[in-house]
Design a protein around this motif. Structure first.
Motif, PDB file in Angstrom:
ATOM      1  N   LEU A   1       0.817  -1.215   0.000  1.00 51.20           N
ATOM      2  CA  LEU A   1       0.000   0.000   0.000  1.00 51.20           C
ATOM      3  C   LEU A   1       0.853   1.268   0.000  1.00 51.20           C
ATOM      4  CD1 LEU A   1      -3.011   0.780   0.091  1.00 51.20           C
ATOM      5  CD2 LEU A   1      -2.846   0.797   2.569  1.00 51.20           C
ATOM      6  N   ASN A   2       2.042   1.210   0.623  1.00 56.34           N
ATOM      7  CA  ASN A   2       2.857   2.410   0.792  1.00 56.34           C
ATOM      8  C   ASN A   2       4.148   2.405  -0.013  1.00 56.34           C
ATOM      9  OD1 ASN A   2       1.472   4.000   3.158  1.00 56.34           O
ATOM     10  ND2 ASN A   2       1.424   1.833   3.756  1.00 56.34           N
ATOM     11  N   ASN A   3       4.329   1.387  -0.852  1.00 54.47           N
ATOM     12  CA  ASN A   3       5.486   1.329  -1.755  1.00 54.47           C
ATOM     13  C   ASN A   3       6.802   1.433  -0.967  1.00 54.47           C
ATOM     14  OD1 ASN A   3       6.761   1.081  -4.235  1.00 54.47           O
ATOM     15  ND2 ASN A   3       6.768   3.297  -4.623  1.00 54.47           N
ATOM     16  N   ILE A   4       6.933   0.590   0.063  1.00 56.99           N
ATOM     17  CA  ILE A   4       8.138   0.541   0.891  1.00 56.99           C
ATOM     18  C   ILE A   4       8.751  -0.853   0.756  1.00 56.99           C
ATOM     19  CG2 ILE A   4       8.992   0.650   3.266  1.00 56.99           C
ATOM     20  CD1 ILE A   4       6.803   2.706   3.831  1.00 56.99           C
ATOM     21  N   ALA A   5      10.083  -0.912   0.685  1.00 58.35           N
ATOM     22  CA  ALA A   5      10.760  -2.160   0.340  1.00 58.35           C
ATOM     23  C   ALA A   5      10.734  -3.188   1.467  1.00 58.35           C
ATOM     24  CB  ALA A   5      12.207  -1.867  -0.064  1.00 58.35           C
ATOM     25  N   SER A   6      10.978  -2.760   2.700  1.00 57.57           N
ATOM     26  CA  SER A   6      11.139  -3.720   3.798  1.00 57.57           C
ATOM     27  C   SER A   6      10.369  -3.253   5.028  1.00 57.57           C
ATOM     28  CB  SER A   6      12.622  -3.873   4.155  1.00 57.57           C
ATOM     29  OG  SER A   6      12.784  -4.569   5.380  1.00 57.57           O
ATOM     30  N   PRO A   7       9.770  -4.179   5.784  1.00 52.02           N
ATOM     31  CA  PRO A   7       9.062  -3.776   7.010  1.00 52.02           C
ATOM     32  C   PRO A   7      10.004  -3.261   8.092  1.00 52.02           C
ATOM     33  CG  PRO A   7       9.143  -6.172   6.834  1.00 52.02           C
ATOM     34  CD  PRO A   7       9.646  -5.630   5.535  1.00 52.02           C
ATOM     35  N   LEU A   8      11.320  -3.556   7.969  1.00 53.50           N
ATOM     36  CA  LEU A   8      12.280  -3.108   8.974  1.00 53.50           C
ATOM     37  C   LEU A   8      12.975  -1.807   8.583  1.00 53.50           C
ATOM     38  CD1 LEU A   8      13.933  -6.523   9.901  1.00 53.50           C
ATOM     39  CD2 LEU A   8      12.223  -5.244  11.206  1.00 53.50           C
ATOM     40  N   GLU A   9      12.646  -1.276   7.406  1.00 59.63           N
ATOM     41  CA  GLU A   9      13.261  -0.024   6.966  1.00 59.63           C
ATOM     42  C   GLU A   9      12.855   1.121   7.900  1.00 59.63           C
ATOM     43  OE1 GLU A   9      12.865   3.137   3.249  1.00 59.63           O
ATOM     44  OE2 GLU A   9      12.372   1.024   2.922  1.00 59.63           O
ATOM     45  N   THR A  10      13.851   1.842   8.432  1.00 60.88           N
ATOM     46  CA  THR A  10      13.562   2.975   9.318  1.00 60.88           C
ATOM     47  C   THR A  10      13.039   4.138   8.492  1.00 60.88           C
ATOM     48  OG1 THR A  10      15.287   2.300  10.873  1.00 60.88           O
ATOM     49  CG2 THR A  10      14.526   4.579  11.007  1.00 60.88           C
TER      50      THR A  10
END
Length: 607
Positions: A67-76
Motif C-alpha cells: 500500500l505504501n510502496n516501501i521495500a522492507s518492514p524493517l526499513e527505518t
C-alpha cells in the motif's frame, strides 16, 4: 455543505469537551466498510518502521508494504513519513469506530496514548469513556479498548462515487488546498465532506475525512504549507496643510501634553520614595522578629501546630539567621523523631545518616549533619533556585547540644535513580533515561555557569539523583561537605563512583571537570543499567568505541552493553551518541573532557 458526511470538530485531541465531530455518527442500518487512516512514523513511541506500525494497528505488514510502496518492514522511516493503514470500520451504537486493543508498556496517561501513541486519531475523552474503570494514570500491562475515528460513505456520497472516507490527522501547517493535492481531489470535495466553509480553518491535533473515489495514494512530493503572508493596511497619502489655526492647535496640544508628562514624572517620584520608605520599615520589622526568634526556644513546624519544650541549647544562633536568605521551617526534635519512627534503621534509614519520613502527610528526607556543616548547606541553598535541585524545607537542632543537627529536604516520589534502574518490575524506558540525563546536565550547567562563584558538586552519582512522579531528575547533596569528602582527592587523581579520574591539582576549573567525569559515569549507568560500584567494569565495557572494530561489530558490542530491559525500544543511533558522549566525559585527561555547555547542546538535540 448540504452533502456533508460528517462534522469537523475544531477542539484538540486532549480537550475534555465533546462536540459534533468528536466521533463520527452513524445509524444502525449502515453496513461496515473497509477504509483507511493516515499514521506518521514516530520515533519517540517506537513506531519508526512498518513492522511496529502494523503491530500497533493489528494488520499484516505485507499489506502495508504494498500500500505504501516501501521495500522492507524493517526499513527505518523518516520522522513524520505518512503511512496509509487499512482498517475495518463499523457502526457501534451511534458512532463509527475501528476497534483495537492496546497494552500499555509503561505507566502513562490517556492524553499521552490518544494524542501521542495514536497521534490524535481519537480524543483522550473518548478513550477515557471507553475504559471507565481506569484512573487518571494508566499502569503498565493494562489492556485498553481503543475506538479510532473512522466513517463509511453514506447514500449521497456513494451516489457521487465516493468509495472511501480516509481519516487524516491534522498537523500544524496543514491547509485545505495542499492537503487536497496530496490525495489528488478538489478542495471543494474535502470541504463538503467535513461540513466546512471555503474560508474555514483546520487546527492541529484534529482530524478530517478525505473523500476518495478510488484506492488511496498519497503524493509525498507535495510540500508543507507555508505560513500565511502578513497583510498590510493600505497607506493613504496625507496632504500637507498650511492652516494657521490647525498649527496653533498642535502647539497648544504639545504644551498641555508636556505639562501632563511633567506632572506624571513628579507623581512617580513621590510614589517610588513612598515605596522605599515602606520597604525599609518592613525590613526593620522583619529584622526585629528575627532577633526575637534568635533568643527563643526551638519550635515545631508551624504547619504541625505542635510546641516543643523550652531549651536554651536549641535556639538558633544570630550568626546562622544572618545567613538565611529564604524561608525555612524550624522543626523541633520531637517532630523529627515522630517522622522517622524514632530513627528506625529497619524501616526509615535510606542512606548513611539519611532517613525518610512523613511530616504533615508529605514525604521528606532527613539528613543528620554536624552543626558546623549546617550553615554551609543552608547558605548554598539560599543562593540557588532551580527546579532540578532537591528543595530544602527546614532545619532542626539537637535536643541536648549542637553536636548534631538535621536538615529536612523534599523526597521525590520515585526515589533515587539507582533504585529506578534496579527496579525490574517498573523498568525505566529509554525516553525517560534520556530526559533524566538532560535534567542532570541542566542543573550541572546551572551550577557551573549561572551562579557566582561557580559551584562544583563533586559527588554526582546515581544515588544522589532523585526521580519525581513525572520522571524528571533532581540533584541532591548540594553544599554538603560530606558530598565533597565522598570523592577522595589529591594532586594526581580523584576517585568518583569507583572509577579513578586522573586530575590536575585541585582548582575551580579542575573541580568542574570532576563533575563532568561523574556525569559520564551516570550516563554509562543509564545506558547499561549496571551500577558504577562495579569498579572499572563500565569503563572497560565501552573500549570498543575507541576504534579497532568494524561497524557491524561495534553495533553488536553496543547492543550487548545496553540494558537488556530496554529490548528494542531505543534507536541505535541515539544509544551510540550517548555512549560516545559518556566516553568523552570519562577521558583520563581532564582537558579533553567536554564542558557541561557542550554536553547540554548534544543532549538537547536528542529530546
Amino acid at each position: 455543505s448540504s452533502s456533508a458526511q460528517q462534522f469537523y470538530d475544531p477542539s484538540g485531541c486532549s480537550s475534555d469537551t465533546s462536540n459534533q465531530g468528536s466521533r463520527y455518527t452513524c445509524d444502525s442500518a449502515q453496513q461496515p466498510c473497509r477504509t483507511f487512516l493516515v499514521y506518521r512514523a514516530n520515533q519517540h513511541f517506537g513506531h519508526q518502521n512498518l513492522l511496529n506500525i502494523s503491530a500497533l494497528f493489528q494488520v499484516e505488514s505485507d499489506e502495508l508494504l504494498d500500500l505504501n510502496n516501501i521495500a522492507s518492514p524493517l526499513e527505518t522511516l523518516k520522522r513524520g513519513r505518512e503511512v496509509l493503514v487499512p482498517i475495518n470500520c463499523s457502526c457501534s451504537g451511534e458512532y463509527f469506530q475501528a476497534s483495537l486493543s492496546y497494552i500499555v508498556s509503561e505507566r502513562t496517561s490517556f492524553p499521552e496514548i490518544a494524542c501521542g501513541v495514536f497521534e490524535g486519531l481519537l480524543k483522550s475523552l473518548t478513550l477515557l469513556q471507553e475504559n471507565p474503570s481506569q484512573g487518571t494514570d494508566v499502569e503498565t500491562g493494562v489492556k485498553l479498548d481503543v475506538p479510532l475515528r473512522c466513517a463509511c460513505p453514506g447514500g449521497f456520497a456513494r451516489f457521487n462515487g465516493v468509495k472511501y472516507l480516509v481519516t487524516y490527522p491534522i498537523l500544524e501547517g496543514d491547509v485545505i488546498t495542499p492537503l487536497s493535492m496530496k490525495f489528488s481531489i478538489a478542495p471543494e470535495d474535502l470541504l463538503a465532506a467535513n461540513h466546512l466553509e471555503p474560508k474555514s480553518t483546520v487546527y492541529p491535533n484534529t482530524t478530517v475525512l478525505v473523500p476518495l473515489k478510488s484506492d488511496p495514494v498519497i503524493n509525498l512530493n507535495v510540500p508543507d504549507s507555508p505560513p500565511p503572508t502578513p497583510g498590510f493596511l493600505p497607506t493613504i497619502t496625507v496632504e500637507k496643510t498650511k492652516n494657521t489655526k490647525l498649527r496653533k492647535l498642535y502647539i497648544a496640544g504639545s504644551v498641555v501634553g508636556f505639562f501632563l508628562i511633567v506632572v506624571a514624572l513628579l507623581a512617580c517620584g513621590f510614589y517610588v520614595k513612598a515605596v522605599k520608605k515602606w520597604k525599609g520599615e518592613r525590613l526593620q520589622s522583619f529584622t526585629d522578629r528575627n532577633s526575637v526568634l534568635s533568643c527563643s526556644t526551638a519550635r515545631s513546624s508551624p504547619r504541625s501546630g505542635q510546641t516543643g519544650r523550652s531549651s536554651t541549647n536549641s535556639c538558633l544562633s544570630p550568626d546562622l539567621l544572618a545567613g538565611i536568605k529564604f524561608s525555612l521551617y524550624n522543626y523541633g526534635i520531637e517532630d523529627i523523631k515522630r517522622a522517622t519512627n524514632d530513627f528506625n534503621e529497619d524501616t526509615n534509614k535510606i542512606g548513611e545518616q539519611i532517613y525518610k519520613g512523613l511530616i504533615d502527610n508529605e514525604s521528606v528526607m532527613i539528613k543528620q549533619m554536624r552543626f558546623e556543616d549546617t550553615r554551609q548547606v543552608i547558605d548554598m541553598h539560599s543562593k540557588i533556585n532551580h527546579v532540578n535541585i532537591v528543595s530544602l524545607h527546614g532545619v532542626c537542632y539537637g535536643e541536648n547540644d549542637f553536636a548534631w543537627s538535621y536538615l529536612i529536604f523534599e523526597l521525590p516520589t520515585n526515589g533515587c535513580l539507582r533504585n529506578c534502574l534496579s527496579n525490574q518490575a517498573n523498568r525505566l524506558s529509554w525516553r525517560r533515561r534520556t530526559q533524566i540525563a538532560f535534567d542532570v546536565a541542566t542543573i550541572l550547567h546551572y551550577l557551573h555557569y549561572c551562579i557566582f562563584p561557580s559551584y562544583a558538586h563533586m559527588s554526582v552519582n546515581s544515588r544522589n539523583i532523585y526521580v519525581t512522579s513525572k520522571w524528571r531528575a533532581k540533584l541532591a547533596n548540594i553544599g554538603s561537605t560530606l558530598a565533597i569528602s565522598s570523592s577522595t582527592m589529591n594532586d594526581k587523581v580523584v576517585t568518583v563512583n569507583g572509577l579513578v579520574a586522573p586530575q590536575n591539582p585541585m582548582n575551580e576549573a579542575a573541580s568542574v571537570k570532576v563533575d563532568v567525569f561523574a556525569f559520564g559515569v551516570v550516563l554509562l549507568e543509564l545506558i547499561s543499567g549496571k551500577e558504577a560500584a562495579q569498579g572499572t567494569f563500565l569503563k572497560d565495557s565501552i573500549r570498543f568505541l575507541g576504534g579497532g572494530a568494524n561497524e557491524g561489530g561495534c553495533f553488536e558490542q553496543l547492543r550487548s552493553f545496553i540494558d537488556p530491559c530496554l529490548k528494542n525500544e531505543y534507536l541505535i543511533a541515539e544509544a551510540l551518541c550517548l555512549a560516545i558522549l559518556a566516553k568523552a566525559c570519562i577521558e583520563d585527561d581532564p582537558l579533553r573532557r567536554p564542558s557541561m555547555d557542550d554536553i547540554l547542546k548534544v543532549l538537547g538535540r536528542m529530546l
